[in-house]
Design a protein around this motif. Structure first.
Motif, PDB file in Angstrom:
ATOM      1  N   UNK A 104       2.465   7.187  -6.589  1.00  0.00           N
ATOM      2  CA  UNK A 104       1.187   8.209  -7.066  1.00  0.00           C
ATOM      3  C   UNK A 104       1.826   9.185  -6.993  1.00  0.00           C
ATOM      4  N   UNK A 105       2.904   9.577  -5.864  1.00  0.00           N
ATOM      5  CA  UNK A 105       3.425  11.207  -5.007  1.00  0.00           C
ATOM      6  C   UNK A 105       4.960  11.610  -5.829  1.00  0.00           C
ATOM      7  N   UNK A 106       5.503  10.383  -6.736  1.00  0.00           N
ATOM      8  CA  UNK A 106       7.294  10.646  -7.586  1.00  0.00           C
ATOM      9  C   UNK A 106       7.052  11.140  -8.218  1.00  0.00           C
ATOM     10  N   UNK A 107       8.019  11.564  -7.965  1.00  0.00           N
ATOM     11  CA  UNK A 107       8.233  12.844  -9.420  1.00  0.00           C
ATOM     12  C   UNK A 107       9.784  12.522  -9.983  1.00  0.00           C
ATOM     13  N   UNK A 108       9.652  13.249 -11.285  1.00  0.00           N
ATOM     14  CA  UNK A 108      11.411  13.062 -11.871  1.00  0.00           C
ATOM     15  C   UNK A 108      11.563  11.158 -11.636  1.00  0.00           C
ATOM     16  N   UNK A 109      12.423  10.970 -12.996  1.00  0.00           N
ATOM     17  CA  UNK A 109      12.524   9.837 -13.292  1.00  0.00           C
ATOM     18  C   UNK A 109      13.517   9.048 -12.723  1.00  0.00           C
ATOM     19  N   UNK A 110      14.013   9.423 -11.498  1.00  0.00           N
ATOM     20  CA  UNK A 110      14.770   8.555 -10.614  1.00  0.00           C
ATOM     21  C   UNK A 110      13.727   7.858  -9.512  1.00  0.00           C
ATOM     22  N   UNK A 111      12.896   9.050  -9.368  1.00  0.00           N
ATOM     23  CA  UNK A 111      11.835   8.822  -8.303  1.00  0.00           C
ATOM     24  C   UNK A 111      11.076   7.752  -8.521  1.00  0.00           C
ATOM     25  N   UNK A 112      10.975   7.908  -9.923  1.00  0.00           N
ATOM     26  CA  UNK A 112       9.876   7.059 -10.639  1.00  0.00           C
ATOM     27  C   UNK A 112      10.210   5.765 -10.628  1.00  0.00           C
ATOM     28  N   UNK A 113      11.308   5.656 -11.079  1.00  0.00           N
ATOM     29  CA  UNK A 113      11.966   3.751 -11.222  1.00  0.00           C
ATOM     30  C   UNK A 113      12.545   3.455  -9.881  1.00  0.00           C
ATOM     31  N   UNK A 114      12.843   4.595  -9.471  1.00  0.00           N
ATOM     32  CA  UNK A 114      12.496   3.883  -7.405  1.00  0.00           C
ATOM     33  C   UNK A 114      11.467   3.276  -6.817  1.00  0.00           C
ATOM     34  N   UNK A 115      10.177   4.227  -7.140  1.00  0.00           N
ATOM     35  CA  UNK A 115       8.888   3.889  -7.145  1.00  0.00           C
ATOM     36  C   UNK A 115       8.465   2.368  -7.629  1.00  0.00           C
ATOM     37  N   UNK A 116       8.799   2.426  -9.456  1.00  0.00           N
ATOM     38  CA  UNK A 116       8.186   0.882  -9.606  1.00  0.00           C
ATOM     39  C   UNK A 116       8.671   0.081  -9.456  1.00  0.00           C
TER      40      UNK A 116
ATOM     41  N   UNK B 122       0.789  -1.303   0.485  1.00  0.00           N
ATOM     42  CA  UNK B 122      -0.126   0.427   0.052  1.00  0.00           C
ATOM     43  C   UNK B 122       0.935   1.292   0.250  1.00  0.00           C
ATOM     44  N   UNK B 123       2.200   1.225   0.859  1.00  0.00           N
ATOM     45  CA  UNK B 123       2.354   2.529   1.437  1.00  0.00           C
ATOM     46  C   UNK B 123       4.001   2.339  -0.389  1.00  0.00           C
ATOM     47  N   UNK B 124       4.094   1.311  -1.197  1.00  0.00           N
ATOM     48  CA  UNK B 124       4.907   1.388  -2.854  1.00  0.00           C
ATOM     49  C   UNK B 124       3.873   2.576  -3.208  1.00  0.00           C
ATOM     50  N   UNK B 125       2.757   2.216  -3.424  1.00  0.00           N
ATOM     51  CA  UNK B 125       1.745   2.585  -4.189  1.00  0.00           C
ATOM     52  C   UNK B 125       1.689   3.819  -3.637  1.00  0.00           C
TER      53      UNK B 125
END
Length: 95
Positions: free
Chosen positions: A51-63, A44-47
């Motif tokens: 949803x709030x990740x910004x920028x390529x690095x955060x998006x990659x980490x979030x995925x 749930x926390x990863x989801x």
């Protein structure tokens, strides 16, 4: 130089690790229930982070975090299905 008083992290880890209960016991069911609840919360926390990740690095980490959390949750459910002959009372573990 004097001898170091540092005992190392391994000694600390040995005192904090709880033994895993025997499979297909009440204790095992409770242990597994707690692990599944924790894994579900991580998912749930990863989801939320995704949803709030910004920028390529955060998006990659979030995925990566989302996939990892989902795989752990699925793995624990499979283990529970294989090893628990009787499901314990879950007491709202996944609410």
């Amino acid at each position: 130089m004097g001898k170091s008083q540092h005992t190392g992290d391994l000694a600390l880890m040995k005192t904090q690790v709880k033994p895993i209960p025997q499979v297909d016991t009440v204790e095992w069911g409770e242990h597994l229930r707690a692990e599944i609840a924790e894994a579900h919360n991580e998912w749930v926390n990863a989801n939320r982070f995704f949803n709030v990740a910004v920028g390529q690095d955060q998006i990659d980490y979030a995925i990566y975090a989302l996939i990892t959390a989902e795989k752990r949750y699925e793995m624990l459910i499979r283990i529970a299905k294989r090893t628990c002959s009787v499901w314990p009372a879950w007491r709202g573990a996944l609410q």
